[in-house]
Design an enzyme around this catalytic site. Structure first.
Site, PDB file in Angstrom:
ATOM      1  N   LYS A   1       0.832  -1.205   0.000  1.00  0.00           N
ATOM      2  CA  LYS A   1       0.000   0.000   0.000  1.00  0.00           C
ATOM      3  C   LYS A   1       0.870   1.260   0.000  1.00  0.00           C
ATOM      4  O   LYS A   1       0.677   2.157  -0.818  1.00  0.00           O
ATOM      5  CB  LYS A   1      -0.913  -0.040   1.229  1.00  0.00           C
ATOM      6  CG  LYS A   1      -2.066   0.908   1.146  1.00  0.00           C
ATOM      7  CD  LYS A   1      -3.012   0.706   2.323  1.00  0.00           C
ATOM      8  CE  LYS A   1      -3.812  -0.570   2.162  1.00  0.00           C
ATOM      9  NZ  LYS A   1      -4.257  -1.149   3.416  1.00  0.00           N
TER      10      LYS A   1
ATOM     11  N   ARG B   1      -3.811   2.881   8.228  1.00  0.00           N
ATOM     12  CA  ARG B   1      -4.030   1.574   7.582  1.00  0.00           C
ATOM     13  C   ARG B   1      -2.757   0.738   7.604  1.00  0.00           C
ATOM     14  O   ARG B   1      -1.652   1.258   7.634  1.00  0.00           O
ATOM     15  CB  ARG B   1      -4.477   1.784   6.146  1.00  0.00           C
ATOM     16  CG  ARG B   1      -5.647   2.725   6.072  1.00  0.00           C
ATOM     17  CD  ARG B   1      -5.742   3.387   4.717  1.00  0.00           C
ATOM     18  NE  ARG B   1      -6.510   2.573   3.806  1.00  0.00           N
ATOM     19  CZ  ARG B   1      -6.563   2.774   2.506  1.00  0.00           C
ATOM     20  NH1 ARG B   1      -5.845   3.730   1.954  1.00  0.00           N
ATOM     21  NH2 ARG B   1      -7.303   2.027   1.753  1.00  0.00           N
TER      22      ARG B   1
ATOM     23  N   GLY C   1      -7.884  -9.066   5.611  1.00  0.00           N
ATOM     24  CA  GLY C   1      -8.307  -9.621   6.892  1.00  0.00           C
ATOM     25  C   GLY C   1      -7.288  -9.441   7.989  1.00  0.00           C
ATOM     26  O   GLY C   1      -7.462  -9.931   9.088  1.00  0.00           O
TER      27      GLY C   1
ATOM     28  N   MET D   1      -5.790  -6.223   9.251  1.00  0.00           N
ATOM     29  CA  MET D   1      -6.331  -5.190  10.127  1.00  0.00           C
ATOM     30  C   MET D   1      -7.259  -4.277   9.362  1.00  0.00           C
ATOM     31  O   MET D   1      -7.006  -3.948   8.216  1.00  0.00           O
ATOM     32  CB  MET D   1      -5.222  -4.361  10.747  1.00  0.00           C
ATOM     33  CG  MET D   1      -5.725  -3.683  12.006  1.00  0.00           C
ATOM     34  SD  MET D   1      -4.733  -2.294  12.512  1.00  0.00           S
ATOM     35  CE  MET D   1      -5.343  -1.035  11.434  1.00  0.00           C
TER      36      MET D   1
ATOM     37  N   ARG E   1      -3.400  -1.802  -6.335  1.00  0.00           N
ATOM     38  CA  ARG E   1      -2.573  -3.005  -6.149  1.00  0.00           C
ATOM     39  C   ARG E   1      -2.905  -3.991  -7.256  1.00  0.00           C
ATOM     40  O   ARG E   1      -3.937  -3.865  -7.921  1.00  0.00           O
ATOM     41  CB  ARG E   1      -2.831  -3.623  -4.777  1.00  0.00           C
ATOM     42  CG  ARG E   1      -4.254  -4.063  -4.604  1.00  0.00           C
ATOM     43  CD  ARG E   1      -4.487  -4.637  -3.216  1.00  0.00           C
ATOM     44  NE  ARG E   1      -5.925  -4.719  -2.968  1.00  0.00           N
ATOM     45  CZ  ARG E   1      -6.452  -4.963  -1.796  1.00  0.00           C
ATOM     46  NH1 ARG E   1      -5.694  -5.144  -0.751  1.00  0.00           N
ATOM     47  NH2 ARG E   1      -7.748  -5.036  -1.641  1.00  0.00           N
TER      48      ARG E   1
ATOM     49  N   HIS F   1      -4.337 -43.094  -0.791  1.00  0.00           N
ATOM     50  CA  HIS F   1      -4.720 -43.800  -2.013  1.00  0.00           C
ATOM     51  C   HIS F   1      -5.793 -43.018  -2.771  1.00  0.00           C
ATOM     52  O   HIS F   1      -5.683 -42.779  -3.975  1.00  0.00           O
ATOM     53  CB  HIS F   1      -5.228 -45.200  -1.652  1.00  0.00           C
ATOM     54  CG  HIS F   1      -5.648 -46.001  -2.837  1.00  0.00           C
ATOM     55  ND1 HIS F   1      -6.953 -46.050  -3.259  1.00  0.00           N
ATOM     56  CD2 HIS F   1      -4.924 -46.738  -3.711  1.00  0.00           C
ATOM     57  CE1 HIS F   1      -7.011 -46.807  -4.346  1.00  0.00           C
ATOM     58  NE2 HIS F   1      -5.790 -47.241  -4.634  1.00  0.00           N
TER      59      HIS F   1
ATOM     60  N   SER G   1      14.491 -42.736 -10.944  1.00  0.00           N
ATOM     61  CA  SER G   1      13.277 -41.943 -10.790  1.00  0.00           C
ATOM     62  C   SER G   1      12.994 -41.837  -9.290  1.00  0.00           C
ATOM     63  O   SER G   1      12.839 -42.862  -8.614  1.00  0.00           O
ATOM     64  CB  SER G   1      12.111 -42.614 -11.514  1.00  0.00           C
ATOM     65  OG  SER G   1      10.954 -41.843 -11.335  1.00  0.00           O
TER      66      SER G   1
ATOM     67  N   CYS H   1       8.837 -39.226  -9.828  1.00  0.00           N
ATOM     68  CA  CYS H   1       7.482 -39.690 -10.136  1.00  0.00           C
ATOM     69  C   CYS H   1       6.594 -39.717  -8.897  1.00  0.00           C
ATOM     70  O   CYS H   1       5.473 -40.177  -8.949  1.00  0.00           O
ATOM     71  CB  CYS H   1       7.521 -41.042 -10.818  1.00  0.00           C
ATOM     72  SG  CYS H   1       8.223 -42.346  -9.806  1.00  0.00           S
TER      73      CYS H   1
ATOM     74  N   TYR I   1      13.504 -34.743 -16.141  1.00  0.00           N
ATOM     75  CA  TYR I   1      12.046 -34.642 -16.289  1.00  0.00           C
ATOM     76  C   TYR I   1      11.354 -34.773 -14.940  1.00  0.00           C
ATOM     77  O   TYR I   1      11.939 -35.249 -13.965  1.00  0.00           O
ATOM     78  CB  TYR I   1      11.517 -35.731 -17.241  1.00  0.00           C
ATOM     79  CG  TYR I   1      11.624 -37.139 -16.692  1.00  0.00           C
ATOM     80  CD1 TYR I   1      10.603 -37.675 -15.899  1.00  0.00           C
ATOM     81  CD2 TYR I   1      12.743 -37.926 -16.942  1.00  0.00           C
ATOM     82  CE1 TYR I   1      10.705 -38.952 -15.379  1.00  0.00           C
ATOM     83  CE2 TYR I   1      12.849 -39.203 -16.422  1.00  0.00           C
ATOM     84  CZ  TYR I   1      11.828 -39.710 -15.641  1.00  0.00           C
ATOM     85  OH  TYR I   1      11.931 -40.974 -15.110  1.00  0.00           O
TER      86      TYR I   1
HETATM   87  C1  PEP Z   1       6.689 -42.981  -4.631  1.00  0.00           C
HETATM   88  O1  PEP Z   1       6.911 -43.664  -3.651  1.00  0.00           O
HETATM   89  O2  PEP Z   1       6.945 -41.763  -4.687  1.00  0.00           O
HETATM   90  C2  PEP Z   1       6.067 -43.574  -5.824  1.00  0.00           C
HETATM   91  C3  PEP Z   1       5.931 -42.874  -6.934  1.00  0.00           C
HETATM   92  O3  PEP Z   1       5.593 -44.831  -5.723  1.00  0.00           O
HETATM   93  P1  PEP Z   1       4.227 -45.224  -4.999  1.00  0.00           P
HETATM   94  O4  PEP Z   1       3.480 -43.964  -4.716  1.00  0.00           O
HETATM   95  O5  PEP Z   1       3.516 -46.097  -5.961  1.00  0.00           O
HETATM   96  O6  PEP Z   1       4.693 -45.925  -3.808  1.00  0.00           O
END
Ligand code: PEP
Ligand code: MG
Length: 907
Positions: A28, A99, A108, A110, A372, A490, A798, A865, A885
């Site tokens: 501000k 302010r 939120g 003041m 802003r 899961h 990975s 992954c 990747y």
């Molecule tokens: C992991 O453990 O990050 C993974 C990709 O395998 P999963 O979630 O299947 O155990």
């Protein structure tokens, strides 16, 4: 020692600060300074820096007042000089607003205090000067009310009670038989001031401060205190704002929007914050002060004529009524509107981004009180960035950086209609595990979700938690709601993979499977009742709400093209089916980074053969069952290779412990026994023998393939045969076979031997070869530590950061939901490490694993992954350690693409 500059002045086209000084002056303060510099009319004032907030926290109010006193007195003099009024004067009193303003906007934190400086003496000056007694007393009662609330902390005593001042106002109005504040007379307002002050004295035991300087210091310290109030702390946590930043305080000469019918106050956006449309818009109220616009007591009017007409149409108001009761600013004050229109254009051009403005019109004269960067929805974010790029206002890299990757989610999933949401009732809250909106009838069992869906009914699968056995039911449901589990439970992982809405871990649910009911705060919902889920907010709502498909406009594609132009890392997807693979490819995935083969074993008849394999007495029995699975796996892989034609596909060998594939209930065990023609007792014994106390640390991953090599053999054969089969059809196939849960080089070597031997066998049989890689998940700390040894054999890594996080923290992925919220609440953890990669700990292992692996094998391909592969700040980290990747669920692919590109731009 250098004394730091604590107070920055602005006014009359000059300023000591500028827009660049947000860290010191808060958003501000910095923007008020900047507006002065570019010739926008702003009431003069000064800003006390954020560093003083830190000093205040260390030194306390008495000491700070001593240090700051001379600066603040000078600054007030500066204002007095510019407006020709005197603070505390009985003839010509200067009134100010106070302010807060941090680096990042924190709604939120003041509330603003207006009209500071009024007392029984100065009000006489205000009356004489304005010749408007009612206005003066109204300003005074507003001041006492605001100050008592914000500075003196006079709040309702319990959450059931109303604001004590509103109670007083209501009593007065009731006595007089009036309904609107505007009907209060000067005498009523005078009376209110007295009643308010009495209430303050009763509740706090102290007199309301009359000395303007006491009022000012009280207000300044209240702003600093507000940095540490519960609301502010909560907001900071939610938005990852560091506690150390502190807030600035801005004190400004008052301008009045409540001086009669040529005065007004309002807020405006230079473009539409919901849709991104390049249309100036906003709301205002004639004869009002700032808080009236947001308080919802009066209906605010639209600023532009077109906005006003659109609004009237939605509200069902005729053009005549609109013009007489709710004219736009454009129509009511055309000259001032023109000036405001010019200023908003100027501000947008200057900041080169959509602005959110506050303004006041005092007797026809326009003043800007704030500008802003405007908050906006995901679709608006994309449209505004691309529009501004086309308009030549910003260049490509800036346009890309304007995209908050996480907000792209909003563009990818069905959304509730606005009308629907407005009417809906929230009954519980859980984790926003997978975004989107879904309405359906409650079912508690996966098979019923399937059968109901087959009858074209829309269902929400409600479970305590889900398991792989529920997969088909989850796929059939509109959305998934669980009472337990976190962001990598899961249900959450699978739902995100499916692009399906999911609210996980809604702790208020009491699920009674037996009676097929769920109870929430005493109210019972039965199977078949309609509920709705908002997977973007974690809300569970009662009843059915209409949804609409998101529109992936051309702008979305343009953002993706930009991302690809500037990125270094590739983005792959986690997918187990050709359908998911295709979805991900359409979102721009360049390969599969994780195909979890276990999911395939639940489809159709496969589970039977799988169970036959698990229940077999010996290797021969297992091989017989595996032979049945082989053609099914092969055809699965063919489908996936085909969908990913030309891109690498990483297929992971069987990972979960075997007990996940066999039923625990006796009736289902009996069915299997009958099918296989073996005694029930045998099934029971085998199931019991599979029981593990810590299955996540038990007989799973490559430990399965090393104890039962025939499983690895079958899977390797299925992969290679599938690859050869699609190759003959002209598909470009690049298989990468991945060993799960490696902890030692020897473990990996044994798996690799099995895979390579099998592959050679197949090549010989088919008289044809195909290139493939063999690599491993790095998801056990030991594997990261000994990555140099593992890389002697593995051709790629990975990082499985789900398991790696679990094992590094020693937090169970499945049970951490119980204490993680408490840990976050108590600040023992800043973030959920299963959602945002923990750079400090887990990150070290990832970095070390990558470095050590590449020391042995410089061209080692490295990816991730785990669920973090689609989370923007984790993606940034992956870029920084030099990964090739990231791989994430299909619906997160666009998010990861943009996050990866921004990481490259910031590098
Ligand atoms: C992991 O453990 O990050 C993974 C990709 O395998 P999963 O979630 O299947 O155990
Ligand atoms: Mg894992």
């Amino acid at each position: 020692m250098n004394t730091p500059k604590r107070v920055y002045l602005f006014g009359n086209g000059k300023a000591e600060g500028s827009a660049e000084m947000k860290n010191l002056l808060g958003g501000k303060g910095a923007n008020l300074a900047e507006m002065n510099l570019i010739g926008v009319p702003v009431p003069p004032g000064f800003t006390i820096t954020t560093e003083v907030c830190t000093e205040y926290n260390q030194l306390g109010s008495a000491k700070l007042r001593e240090i700051l006193s001379a600066d603040v007195h000078n600054a007030i003099k500066h204002i007095e000089g510019l407006v020709n009024m005197l603070f505390g004067s009985a003839e010509n009193p200067l009134l100010v607003s106070v302010r807060s303003g941090a680096r990042a906007s924190m709604p939120g934190m003041m509330d603003t205090i207006l009209n500071l400086g009024l007392n029984e003496t100065t009000i006489q000056g205000l009356i004489t000067k304005t010749n408007n007694e009612r206005f003066a007393w109204d300003s005074y009662r507003r001041f006492v009310q605001m100050y008592s609330d914000v500075v003196l902390g006079l709040k309702p005593e319990s959450k059931e009670e109303h604001d004590p001042f509103e109670v007083i106002i209501d009593t007065v109005k009731k006595e007089k038989g009036i309904s609107s504040d505007l009907e209060l007379t000067t005498d009523d307002l005078k009376n209110l001031v007295t009643l308010f002050k009495q209430a303050v004295e009763e509740k706090t035991g102290k007199k309301f401060p009359d000395d303007p300087w006491e009022q000012l210091w009280g207000a300044i310290f209240a702003v600093f205190n507000s940095w540490n109030n519960e609301r502010a702390k909560f907001y900071r946590k939610l938005n990852n704002i560091p506690d150390e930043w502190g807030t600035a305080v801005t004190v400004q000469a008052m301008v009045f929007g409540n001086m009669g019918y040529t005065s007004a106050t309002g807020v405006a956006f230079t473009r539409d914050a919901a849709t991104g449309e390049n249309l100036f818009n906003g709301e205002y109220l004639i004869n009002a002060q700032g808080e009236d616009v947001v308080a919802g007591i009066r209906t605010p009017q639209q600023i532009t004529k077109i906005g006003s007409q659109r609004w009237a149409k939605l509200a069902g108001i005729s053009e005549e009524e609109r013009l007489s009761k709710y004219p736009s600013l454009e129509e009511a004050m055309p000259e001032t509107y023109k000036e405001l229109f010019t200023i908003q254009k100027k501000l947008e051009n200057h900041y080169r981004d959509m602005q959110d403005l506050e303004f006041t019109i005092q007797e026809g004269k326009l003043w800007l009180l704030q500008t802003r960067t405007g908050k906006r929805t995901g679709p608006a974010m994309v449209k505004i960035a691309m529009d501004m790029l086309r308009e030549g206002m910003i260049e490509e890299k800036t346009a890309l950086k304007r995209i908050d990757p996480a907000k792209l989610d909003e563009l990818l999933h069905p959304v509730f209609t606005k009308e629907g949401l407005a009417k809906a009732k929230v009954i519980a809250n859980g984790l926003p595990a997978s975004p989107g909106a879904a309405s359906g009838q409650i079912v508690f069992f996966a098979d019923e979700a399937e059968s109901w869906a087959a009858e074209k009914r829309k269902v929400i699968l409600v479970r305590e938690e889900t398991s792989p056995e529920d997969l088909r039911g989850m796929a059939a449901a509109q959305g998934i709601l669980t009472a337990r589990g976190g962001m990598t439970s899961h249900a959450a992982v699978v739902a995100r993979g499916m692009g399906k809405c999911c609210v996980a871990g809604a702790g208020a649910l009491r699920i009674d499977y037996k009676n097929r009911t769920m109870t929430v705060n005493g109210k019972v919902y039965k199977e078949g009742d309609w509920i709705s889920l908002n997977g973007s907010t974690g809300q569970v709502l009662e009843g059915k709400i209409d949804t609409q498909d998101p529109e992936l406009s051309g702008d979305f594609g343009a953002v993706m093209q930009l991302a690809d132009k500037y990125t270094r890392m590739k983005v792959r997807t986690n997918a187990d089916t050709p359908k998911d693979a295709t979805v991900a490819r359409n979102f721009g995935a360049q390969g599969i980074g994780l195909c979890r083969t276990e999911h395939m074993f639940f489809e159709g008849d496969r589970i039977k053969s799988m169970r036959e394999m698990i229940l077999a007495e010996d290797e021969t029995g297992r091989r017989t069952a595996l032979a049945k699975l082989l053609p099914m796996q092969r055809s699965d892989f063919e489908g996936i290779f085909t969908a990913m034609n030309g891109f690498p596909v990483t297929i992971r060998l069987l990972d979960p412990p075997l007990h996940e594939f066999v039923p625990q209930e006796e009736s289902a065990q009996k069915e299997i026994a009958d099918e296989l023609g073996i005694p029930l007792e045998k099934v029971k014994t085998r199931v019991a023998s599979l029981h593990e106390v810590n299955p996540m640390l038990g007989h799973r991953g490559c430990r399965l393939g090393n104890t039962y090599p025939e499983i690895t053999e079958m899977q390797a054969r299925a992969i290679i045969e599938a690859a050869l089969a699609v190759k003959t059809r002209g598909i470009v196939v690049l298989p990468e076979i991945m060993v799960p849960l490696t902890s030692t080089a020897a473990e990996f070597e044994m798996q690799e031997n099995i895979i390579r031997k099998t592959a050679e066998k197949v090549f010989e049989e088919k008289k044809e070869r195909v290139d493939y890689l063999v690599g491993t998940m790095i998801e056990i700390p030991r594997a990261a530590l000994t990555a140099d040894k593992i890389a002697e054999h593995a051709e790629f890594f990975s990082f499985g950061t789900n398991d790696l996080t679990q094992m590094t923290f020693g937090f169970s992925r499945d049970d951490a939901g119980v204490f993680l919220p408490v840990y976050l609440e108590k600040n023992l953890l800043k973030q959920d490490p299963f959602q945002i990669l923990d750079r400090e700990g887990v990150g070290q292992l990832v970095k070390m694993g990558t470095e050590r692996g590449r020391k042995t094998r410089p061209d080692l391909k490295v990816g991730i992954c785990g669920e973090h592969g689609g989370e923007p700040s984790s993606v940034e980290f992956c870029h920084s350690v030099g990964m090739n990747y990231v791989s994430c669920s299909p619906y997160r692919v666009p998010i990861a693409r943009v996050a990866a590109a921004i990481a490259a731009l910031n590098d």
